[in-house]
Design an enzyme around this catalytic site. Structure first.
Site, short mmCIF file in Angstrom:
data_model
loop_
_atom_site.label_atom_id
_atom_site.label_comp_id
_atom_site.label_asym_id
_atom_site.label_seq_id
_atom_site.Cartn_x
_atom_site.Cartn_y
_atom_site.Cartn_z
N GLU A 89 -8.29 -0.04 -3.58
CA GLU A 89 -7.29 0.54 -4.08
C GLU A 89 -6.48 -0.49 -4.94
O GLU A 89 -6.47 -1.65 -5.09
CB GLU A 89 -6.48 1.24 -3.11
CG GLU A 89 -5.73 0.13 -2.43
CD GLU A 89 -4.97 0.78 -0.84
OE1 GLU A 89 -5.78 1.40 -0.14
OE2 GLU A 89 -3.68 1.01 -1.01
N CYS A 109 -9.45 -7.63 4.59
CA CYS A 109 -8.82 -8.94 4.47
C CYS A 109 -8.99 -9.45 5.92
O CYS A 109 -9.08 -8.75 6.81
CB CYS A 109 -7.44 -8.77 4.11
SG CYS A 109 -6.51 -10.22 4.03
N CYS A 113 -2.36 -9.92 9.01
CA CYS A 113 -0.70 -9.94 9.36
C CYS A 113 -0.70 -8.71 10.01
O CYS A 113 -1.29 -7.56 9.57
CB CYS A 113 -0.35 -9.68 7.85
SG CYS A 113 -0.50 -11.58 6.93
N CYS A 116 0.26 -5.33 8.20
CA CYS A 116 -0.58 -5.01 6.71
C CYS A 116 -1.64 -4.16 7.24
O CYS A 116 -2.60 -4.37 8.18
CB CYS A 116 -0.86 -6.18 6.05
SG CYS A 116 -1.87 -5.92 4.51
N GLU A 162 -6.55 -11.55 0.41
CA GLU A 162 -5.94 -12.77 0.18
C GLU A 162 -6.69 -13.50 -0.81
O GLU A 162 -7.78 -13.92 -0.91
CB GLU A 162 -5.85 -13.45 1.34
CG GLU A 162 -5.43 -14.86 1.30
CD GLU A 162 -4.18 -15.10 0.64
OE1 GLU A 162 -3.26 -14.56 1.02
OE2 GLU A 162 -4.09 -16.07 -0.30
N SER A 216 4.06 -15.02 0.59
CA SER A 216 4.45 -13.96 1.56
C SER A 216 5.06 -14.72 2.89
O SER A 216 4.45 -15.35 3.39
CB SER A 216 3.39 -12.99 2.08
OG SER A 216 2.99 -12.43 0.82
N HIS A 218 8.14 -13.93 5.00
CA HIS A 218 8.60 -12.90 5.93
C HIS A 218 9.23 -13.53 7.30
O HIS A 218 9.55 -12.60 8.01
CB HIS A 218 7.28 -12.13 6.25
CG HIS A 218 6.43 -11.61 5.25
ND1 HIS A 218 7.23 -10.84 4.16
CD2 HIS A 218 5.25 -11.39 5.18
CE1 HIS A 218 6.20 -10.34 3.42
NE2 HIS A 218 5.11 -10.77 3.87
N ASN A 292 7.14 -1.09 4.62
CA ASN A 292 6.75 0.31 4.25
C ASN A 292 5.84 0.50 5.91
O ASN A 292 4.92 -0.01 6.09
CB ASN A 292 5.51 0.13 3.50
CG ASN A 292 5.59 1.44 2.41
OD1 ASN A 292 6.06 2.43 2.81
ND2 ASN A 292 5.52 0.97 1.11
N CYS A 335 -0.03 -1.41 1.01
CA CYS A 335 -1.34 -2.24 0.82
C CYS A 335 -2.08 -1.60 1.98
O CYS A 335 -2.01 -1.52 2.96
CB CYS A 335 -1.22 -3.61 1.34
SG CYS A 335 -0.76 -4.85 0.10
N1 SAH Z 1 -2.79 -11.51 0.88
C1 SAH Z 1 -1.65 -11.85 -0.15
C2 SAH Z 1 -1.38 -10.55 -1.08
C3 SAH Z 1 -1.48 -9.02 -0.61
S1 SAH Z 1 -0.29 -8.34 0.38
C4 SAH Z 1 -0.29 -11.87 0.48
O1 SAH Z 1 -0.35 -12.00 1.64
O2 SAH Z 1 0.55 -12.20 0.01
C5 SAH Z 1 0.90 -7.94 -0.97
C6 SAH Z 1 2.37 -8.14 -0.01
O3 SAH Z 1 2.58 -6.95 0.53
C7 SAH Z 1 2.49 -9.43 0.70
O4 SAH Z 1 3.78 -9.93 0.48
C8 SAH Z 1 2.36 -8.33 1.81
O5 SAH Z 1 2.82 -9.35 3.15
C9 SAH Z 1 3.09 -7.23 1.89
N2 SAH Z 1 2.57 -6.20 2.57
C10 SAH Z 1 1.76 -6.06 3.36
N3 SAH Z 1 1.79 -4.80 4.04
C11 SAH Z 1 3.12 -4.28 3.78
C12 SAH Z 1 3.99 -3.38 4.62
N4 SAH Z 1 3.52 -2.49 5.40
N5 SAH Z 1 5.29 -3.30 3.96
C13 SAH Z 1 5.73 -3.90 3.20
N6 SAH Z 1 4.93 -5.08 2.40
C14 SAH Z 1 3.81 -5.31 2.96
#
Ligand code: SAH
Length: 351
Positions: A89, A109, A113, A116, A162, A216, A218, A292, A335
């Site tokens: 997507e 992936c 995390c 995610c 990633e 990222s 967090h 989200n 994502c």
């Molecule tokens: N793997 C990479 C890029 C993909 S995720 C990374 O970790 O940065 C893109 C961003 O969306 C990352 O910052 C990730 O932590 C965040 N993300 C993933 N799921 C999410 C969710 N449910 N709500 C908010 N941010 C989210």
């Protein structure tokens, strides 16, 4: 079968020469496929030669199979089918300064995390450079654009996957998309987001590509970060910050921290104080976004009010910070959410 979009102009020239064609046709082919056209539509080439190419190369490795437009903000969520039937997507976000497309770099992936959706079923496979590229070529064409009239101006590698875990393809993709005869997207308009694969950040700094690096984060505390992101077991926040400094030294680009606010988990004053301690004076910016919520995960996003409070704490501590709008959250903007929904409904026989 190979994917034509994996190659740059010189490599396409070599392919042409090996097939007994003139090398100047490489430009026509590159311009055509970068505009999202099929080989059969590139009529500058003879029919016979088009047939030879299509017998050996996928010219349409990524196909748009579904499109959802947010009624709230015009964000468009795309579902793409790959040549082997896998589904990925992407999202197109419309801003005043242009259109930003968020692309996937892997099917699934393996980073794990906890918040995610992309990682729920693990990694299926890496995308090739051409499959990352073709997501943009197809959306650009869907918006009525081509190589001369570019509708997608900015790219973020923030979809599923990633990027630094698929390093070679991602680097090749960045080089290919920024080529003049291709879509000509400058690396300065590309952002790469990583969960923090520290050794790869050092490698990335050596590539001589002024891409915006996004981490990222967090959570500023290693022990708590480990609970959200397994990668934190391998690399500490301190190691990440050192790698960011190195990246800045090499590229002169300020780096960005993504911080998804999870209710009661990382939105506390203690976290804000630690972020200030770690980040103050650094050439960086913090992007806050409210988590989200993903159905399969038991984590809730911070309320708007508490998110604003957290932002003020950082601002008052001298940190450059913004609270991002949750774009497209009415269309499964987070994502991996749309892909999961699609795969699930397929399992249940709804499609
Ligand atoms: N793997 C990479 C890029 C993909 S995720 C990374 O970790 O940065 C893109 C961003 O969306 C990352 O910052 C990730 O932590 C965040 N993300 C993933 N799921 C999410 C969710 N449910 N709500 C908010 N941010 C989210």
């Amino acid at each position: 079968m190979r994917i034509l979009q994996d190659y740059n102009e010189n490599e396409i020239k070599d392919i042409l020469l090996s097939l007994g064609e003139k090398s100047y046709r490489a430009k026509q082919i590159l311009r055509g496929i970068s505009s999202g056209r099929k080989l059969s539509e590139i009529t500058d080439l003879s029919k016979d030669f088009r047939n030879i190419l299509t017998a050996n190369y996928y010219d349409l490795p990524v196909e748009i199979i579904e499109k959802k437009v947010s009624e709230k903000d015009g964000t468009v969520k795309y579902l793409f089918r790959l040549f082997d039937g896998n589904v990925i997507e992407g999202v197109l976000m419309k801003y005043k300064y242009g259109n930003t497309q968020c692309v996937s770099t892997q099917v699934g992936c393996r980073m794990g995390c906890t918040f995610c959706a992309s990682t729920l079923d693990g990694l299926v496979r890496n995308l090739s450079a051409g499959e990352i590229f073709a997501q943009i070529a197809m959306v650009n064409a869907d918006l009525g654009g081509n190589v001369d009239d570019r509708k997608v101006t900015n790219v973020v590698l923030m979809g599923s996957g990633e990027p630094l875990d698929n390093y070679d393809s991602v680097i090749k993709f960045i080089r290919n998309i920024s080529a003049k005869e291709s879509l000509n997207v400058s690396p300065r308009n590309i952002s790469l987001s990583t969960c923090g694969l520290v050794p790869k950040i050092y490698d990335f700094a050596e590539e001589n590509l002024p891409v915006n690096l996004t981490i990222s984060l967090h959570n500023p505390f290693d022990d708590d970060r480990k609970k959200l992101m397994p990668i934190a077991n391998s690399y500490s926040v301190k190691e990440i910050l050192d790698a960011c400094s190195y990246y800045f030294g090499k590229t002169g680009r300020r780096y960005i921290f993504e911080y998804s606010l999870v209710k009661g988990v990382n939105d506390t004053k203690r976290c804000a104080d630690e972020l200030i301690k770690l980040l103050k004076g650094r050439p960086c910016h913090v992007n806050l976004i409210r988590l989200n919520a993903v159905k399969e995960r038991n984590l809730e996003g911070t309320s708007e009010k508490d998110a604003r409070r957290f932002m003020s704490l950082l601002e008052n501590g001298g940190i450059s910070v913004t609270l991002r709008r949750q774009m497209g959250n009415d269309i499964d903007g987070a994502c991996g959410q749309l892909r999961r929904k699609f795969l699930k409904s397929k399992e249940e026989g709804a499609l």
